[in-house]
Enzyme design. Structure first.
Site, PDB file in Angstrom:
ATOM      1  N   SER A 130      -9.849  -1.550   7.234  1.00  0.00           N
ATOM      2  CA  SER A 130      -9.248  -1.282   5.918  1.00  0.00           C
ATOM      3  C   SER A 130      -8.428  -2.424   5.313  1.00  0.00           C
ATOM      4  O   SER A 130      -8.027  -2.330   4.155  1.00  0.00           O
ATOM      5  CB  SER A 130      -8.380  -0.027   5.988  1.00  0.00           C
ATOM      6  OG  SER A 130      -9.185   1.116   5.991  1.00  0.00           O
TER       7      SER A 130
ATOM      8  N   LYS B  78       0.857  -1.189   0.000  1.00  0.00           N
ATOM      9  CA  LYS B  78       0.000   0.000   0.000  1.00  0.00           C
ATOM     10  C   LYS B  78       0.894   1.240   0.000  1.00  0.00           C
ATOM     11  O   LYS B  78       1.942   1.248   0.642  1.00  0.00           O
ATOM     12  CB  LYS B  78      -0.876  -0.064   1.259  1.00  0.00           C
ATOM     13  CG  LYS B  78      -1.933   0.986   1.397  1.00  0.00           C
ATOM     14  CD  LYS B  78      -2.768   0.714   2.660  1.00  0.00           C
ATOM     15  CE  LYS B  78      -3.924   1.691   2.817  1.00  0.00           C
ATOM     16  NZ  LYS B  78      -4.731   1.411   4.019  1.00  0.00           N
TER      17      LYS B  78
ATOM     18  N   SER C 179      -9.711   0.891   3.128  1.00  0.00           N
ATOM     19  CA  SER C 179      -8.873   1.730   2.298  1.00  0.00           C
ATOM     20  C   SER C 179      -7.730   0.982   1.613  1.00  0.00           C
ATOM     21  O   SER C 179      -7.129   1.527   0.690  1.00  0.00           O
ATOM     22  CB  SER C 179      -8.280   2.841   3.156  1.00  0.00           C
ATOM     23  OG  SER C 179      -7.376   2.304   4.108  1.00  0.00           O
TER      24      SER C 179
END
Lengths: 95, 485
Positions: free
Chosen positions: B177, B78, B153
């Site tokens: 997330s 990420k 996310s």
């Protein structure tokens, strides 16, 4: 109303956000709806309940005070939007 | 079978025997990225040259016989993880050109084992979102149906695993997330206990809730990745100094006698029928494996979302104060005084969701409202933690849905922030309690979208939830189903 447009402008100043007029309008409505929702917390009696700021019980984390290499001036300044010599350059602070 | 279809442990067996090289695996992965990205948009940055060079180094290690299980495996992170010399944007315009001078500890631990970084993954801006639609680099699409969101996310982290454009990825989980996108994309995602994994070099959103964890093709890979990144780090004073178990060795397949709690507050009227059907089937599977079910109560569940959106936004407003256009990040072209420069830089650099959360958090912390909002939320957090501690006196793990529905359509909830926030209702309590949870594939909806189940563990009970998840995986075939992409 949980929050007024004037309060939104005040909070934006605190948060250092130069919001547009349109953003202020939108945020006033959205924050009002969200604050009305979080009001449900007041259904709970929390008298005598200790607040949790950290999920894992923890004492202060100390370490030995030993010298370690740091990233150095050039690395620290490498992402600066503006620099002069070994300084961050900013607009005039004192009028 | 194509190389990009293989798990970490399958790739390792072949790499170890020198049947394949890391350069071949990495090239195959890069080709897969090129083939799937036009539809998925899981990556913000692809690190092709650095990946091929790291793969060559890994091959030398494999030839010399000092390889780790992750040596030569293509992984992606990420974009919230700092990677030395490689742009790390956090999905935001304000960090669009930011090149970190150091590595996040969790990435460093993978790198030292010889893992090959193929790229940085798309995400909601500053990890604020449940759909990956708040990224300034455009929404990520769900590989199972590109009209749908992948979750967020860590949406890019889940989508890359589902698209098989990385063997495994790391994400972060502040309110769901990792687990929610894992559920929506049909992969395994684990949010470890607060303090289990170092957050040094991970861009902060809400510091009392943020935690790093893996997203993988199966539970074995999840155990491998967690074992690689977990453990004390002197550079993160919130990381906890306790031994890291051999998570993979704990995958015995045995859940007989395991006491699984079913919280009545999670099995609500109006639960999506596809989600309910998958959970009912999972309960039957576990019964067949000898697990015992106990009805439990987590009475403050209904207050978790409200408490979360005060605590998380308050912490975010403080953490994001550092983006002022002076030391790094976007600075407005419209000069003026210092105050104007900061306020305009922030307004131009942050997206709408981030500004909304900074505003809410600043309000909740501001004079006259602190007790009514922030302190109240922290007290309710205590009640939610006590719910879990009480439940874990009688059960070993808790089985719940991950998300109330399968993945929704792109654009469906963007105009109503509150509706978006409520999609995290089953994952947020775990972050508030600071404990661990895993999402495992458990079914497909009528529309062919993945549905996950969540197993919640005691603090530092990752071994138990991994074992329970693995036993379920061995008894079912959901993890073998793949996005048609």
């Amino acid at each position: 109303m949980k929050i007024t447009r004037e309060e939104v402008e005040h909070v934006a100043r605190l948060a250092r956000l130069a919001l547009t007029e349109e953003e202020k309008d939108t945020l006033t409505g959205q924050m009002d709806a969200i604050l009305a929702y979080v009001d449900k917390l007041n259904e709970l009696n929390t008298d005598g309940v200790v607040a949790t700021s950290h999920a894992v019980p923890m004492e202060n984390a100390f370490r030995e005070d030993v010298v370690r290499p740091s990233i150095g001036i050039d690395n620290a300044l490498a992402n600066a939007p503006a620099r002069v010599e070994s300084f961050f350059r900013v607009p005039k602070v004192i009028e | 079978m194509e190389l990009f279809e293989l798990t970490i442990h399958e790739l390792h067996e072949r790499l170890k025997k020198r049947e394949i090289s890391s350069v071949e695996v990495t090239k195959d992965c890069l080709d897969r990225i090129a083939a799937t990205e036009p539809q998925v948009n899981a990556y913000i940055t692809v690190t092709r040259d650095a990946a091929l060079s790291a793969a060559e180094t890994a091959d030398k290690r494999l030839a010399a016989g000092d390889a780790d299980i992750l040596t030569g495996i293509p992984v992606a992170l990420k974009d919230i993880f700092l990677t030395k010399g490689i742009r790390s944007t956090c999905g935001s315009k304000i960090l669009a050109d930011f090149i970190p001078p150091y590595d996040a500890t969790s990435w460093l631990r993978l790198k030292e084992r010889g893992a090959v970084l193929v790229g940085k993954l798309n995400q909601d801006e500053f990890a604020m979102g449940s759909s990956n639609e708040t990224s300034v680099f455009g929404p990520t699409r769900n590989p199972w149906n590109t009209d749908c969101i992948p979750g967020g996310s860590s949406g890019g982290s889940a989508a890359a695993v589902a698209a098989r454009s990385a063997a495994a990825t790391l994400g972060t989980d502040t309110g769901g997330s990792i687990r929610q996108p894992a559920s929506h994309c049909g992969c395994v995602g684990l949010k470890p206990t607060y303090g289990r994994v170092s957050r040094y070099g991970v861009i902060a959103y809400a510091s009392s809730l943020d935690q790093v964890g893996p997203l993988t093709r199966d539970v074995t890979d999840c155990a491998i990745m967690l074992g690689a990144v977990a453990g004390y780090d002197p550079l993160d004073s919130t990381s906890v100094d306790r031994p890291v178990p051999d998570y993979r060795a704990g995958l015995t397949g045995d859940v007989s006698g395991l006491k699984i709690g079913l919280p009545k507050e999670y099995y609500i009227e109006g639960l999506d029928p596809d989600v309910k059907r998958s959970l009912d089937a999972a309960i039957e599977t576990y019964r067949g494996l000898g697990a015992e079910f106990v009805e439990i109560s987590l009475p403050h569940t209904d207050y978790a979302v409200a408490a979360y959106y005060l605590i998380a936004t308050a912490e975010a407003s403080s953490n994001l104060a550092r983006y002022e256009g002076v030391r790094f990040g976007h600075r407005t072209a419209e000069a003026g005084g210092l105050m104007e420069m900061m306020s305009k830089s922030r307004d131009e650099g942050f997206g709408q969701e981030v500004k909304r959360r900074i505003m809410l958090g600043t309000y909740a912390l501001s004079s006259g409202y602190y007790d009514a909002y922030y302190l109240k939320a922290q007290k309710v957090r205590t009640l939610i933690m006590q719910d879990f501690l009480k439940a874990f006196e009688t059960v070993d793990t808790i089985l719940t849905p991950v998300a109330p529905t399968p993945a929704f359509k792109v654009g469906e909830k963007t105009s109503d922030p509150l509706q978006m926030y409520l999609s995290d209702i089953f994952t947020i309590p775990v972050n508030l309690a600071g404990t661990c949870g895993i999402s495992v594939p458990a079914g497909l909806s009528g529309d062919g979208l993945p549905v996950g189940l969540q197993l919640i563990g005691k603090p530092f009970g990752e071994e138990t939830i991994l074992r329970a998840a693995h036993a379920f995986e061995q008894a079912t075939t959901w993890h073998q189903r793949k996005a048609a992409l």
